[in-house]
Design an enzyme around this catalytic site. Structure first.
Site, mmCIF file in Angstrom:
data_model
loop_
_atom_site.group_PDB
_atom_site.id
_atom_site.type_symbol
_atom_site.label_atom_id
_atom_site.label_comp_id
_atom_site.label_asym_id
_atom_site.label_seq_id
_atom_site.Cartn_x
_atom_site.Cartn_y
_atom_site.Cartn_z
ATOM 1 N N LYS A 14 11.752 10.061 44.883
ATOM 2 C CA LYS A 14 10.761 9.839 43.827
ATOM 3 C C LYS A 14 11.382 9.117 42.612
ATOM 4 O O LYS A 14 12.617 9.050 42.494
ATOM 5 C CB LYS A 14 10.201 11.199 43.384
ATOM 6 C CG LYS A 14 9.395 11.940 44.454
ATOM 7 C CD LYS A 14 8.791 13.197 43.833
ATOM 8 C CE LYS A 14 7.931 13.965 44.801
ATOM 9 N NZ LYS A 14 7.232 15.093 44.134
ATOM 10 N N HIS A 169 10.245 13.936 47.910
ATOM 11 C CA HIS A 169 9.128 14.447 48.717
ATOM 12 C C HIS A 169 9.601 14.587 50.159
ATOM 13 O O HIS A 169 10.300 13.718 50.672
ATOM 14 C CB HIS A 169 7.947 13.459 48.687
ATOM 15 C CG HIS A 169 6.953 13.721 49.787
ATOM 16 N ND1 HIS A 169 5.965 14.673 49.670
ATOM 17 C CD2 HIS A 169 6.842 13.208 51.035
ATOM 18 C CE1 HIS A 169 5.274 14.721 50.799
ATOM 19 N NE2 HIS A 169 5.785 13.842 51.649
HETATM 20 P P1 IDP Z 1 5.886 19.679 47.658
HETATM 21 O O1 IDP Z 1 6.268 18.345 47.058
HETATM 22 O O2 IDP Z 1 6.979 20.687 47.531
HETATM 23 O O3 IDP Z 1 5.374 19.552 49.075
HETATM 24 P P2 IDP Z 1 3.113 19.989 46.814
HETATM 25 O O4 IDP Z 1 2.420 21.282 46.611
HETATM 26 O O5 IDP Z 1 2.751 19.183 48.015
HETATM 27 O O6 IDP Z 1 4.686 20.269 46.775
HETATM 28 O O7 IDP Z 1 2.876 19.166 45.489
HETATM 29 C C1 IDP Z 1 3.134 17.777 45.441
HETATM 30 C C2 IDP Z 1 3.826 17.440 44.145
HETATM 31 O O8 IDP Z 1 2.960 17.767 43.050
HETATM 32 C C3 IDP Z 1 5.097 18.237 43.869
HETATM 33 O O9 IDP Z 1 6.222 17.746 44.543
HETATM 34 C C4 IDP Z 1 5.208 18.090 42.369
HETATM 35 O O10 IDP Z 1 5.753 16.833 41.996
HETATM 36 C C5 IDP Z 1 3.740 18.136 41.926
HETATM 37 N N1 IDP Z 1 3.352 19.493 41.562
HETATM 38 C C6 IDP Z 1 3.186 20.534 42.403
HETATM 39 N N2 IDP Z 1 2.856 21.657 41.742
HETATM 40 C C7 IDP Z 1 2.792 21.304 40.439
HETATM 41 C C8 IDP Z 1 2.489 22.035 39.241
HETATM 42 O O11 IDP Z 1 2.239 23.228 39.235
HETATM 43 N N3 IDP Z 1 2.530 21.331 38.074
HETATM 44 C C9 IDP Z 1 2.825 20.025 38.043
HETATM 45 N N4 IDP Z 1 3.136 19.307 39.143
HETATM 46 C C10 IDP Z 1 3.108 19.927 40.321
HETATM 47 MG MG MG Z 2 3.666 18.718 49.844
#
Ligand code: IDP
Ligand code: MG
Length: 192
Positions: A14, A169
């Site tokens: 990222k 990611h």
């Molecule tokens: P992951 O990247 O660990 O799979 P996901 O739930 O798919 O997590 O969320 C995608 C992205 O959204 C995260 O990597 C992060 O950058 C952002 N994100 C997730 N949860 C939050 C939050 O609570 N606040 C702000 N950004 C978040």
């Molecule tokens: Mg995810």
């Protein structure tokens, strides 16, 4: 038979990993893990591809909002944080909050070119998730990428109006990997 366990996973480095000059160190961790690199490219993403990657799937968006609220619930100032969230985003509803976070996330991903890659190996998706660690770097264990290189948390929503920066990611599972590989590498299906 053991071929059944061989998976591909999509890893995106990222904008924060690129801006902080951590690419080499982070890629090294995947290399050393035994996963095999199959594809890697630099991409200047447009909004369309980012909106596909972080799709408007209501389940995922709801989860995003709920996870955020759960983080604040575990603090001892939940009511105050909730009031700040409401002030900033005009809502306390998990779905609406998830939608707002998705917008911030897409803006963040458009800040710089990305390095997009495919890695292969036995149970590659769960292995890569272990290497990167918890979504919230504050909660990610030392030894994981997110735990070692960041302490970010959803508090950044309130303090800086931005999403979590967590460097990398990785596909959540093999189904997500197939969907994401088709988005970023449409010329190659996941199936050999
Ligand atoms: P992951 O990247 O660990 O799979 P996901 O739930 O798919 O997590 O969320 C995608 C992205 O959204 C995260 O990597 C992060 O950058 C952002 N994100 C997730 N949860 C939050 C939050 O609570 N606040 C702000 N950004 C978040
Ligand atoms: Mg995810």
């Amino acid at each position: 038979m053991e071929k059944d366990f061989v998976e591909k996973t999509l890893i995106i480095f990222k904008p924060d990993s690129i801006k902080r000059n951590l690419l080499g160190e982070i890629i090294t961790r995947f290399e050393k893990s035994g996963l095999e690199i199959k594809e890697i490219k630099l991409v200047y993403p447009d909004r369309e591809i980012m909106e596909k990657h972080y799709s408007d799937d209501i389940k995922w968006i709801t989860n995003l909002g709920e996870k955020t609220l759960d983080f604040f619930k575990e603090t001892n100032q939940f009511e105050q944080y909730l009031a700040s969230i409401n002030e900033m985003f005009g809502t306390k509803d998990p779905v609406e909050l998830g939608m707002a976070i998705r917008v911030l996330l897409i803006e963040f991903m458009l800040e710089s070119p990305l390095i997009v890659s495919i890695w292969e190996g036995s149970f590659a998706c769960s292995k890569a998730r272990k290497i990167i660690g918890n979504t919230i770097p504050l909660n990610a264990l030392p030894g994981t990428i997110r735990g070692d290189y960041s302490s970010d948390s959803p508090i950044s929503l309130i303090t800086e109006g931005r999403c979590i920066y967590n460097l990398v990611h990785a596909s959540g599972d093999a189904i997500e990997a197939e969907r994401e590989i088709n988005i970023w590498f449409p010329q190659m299906g996941i199936k050999d």
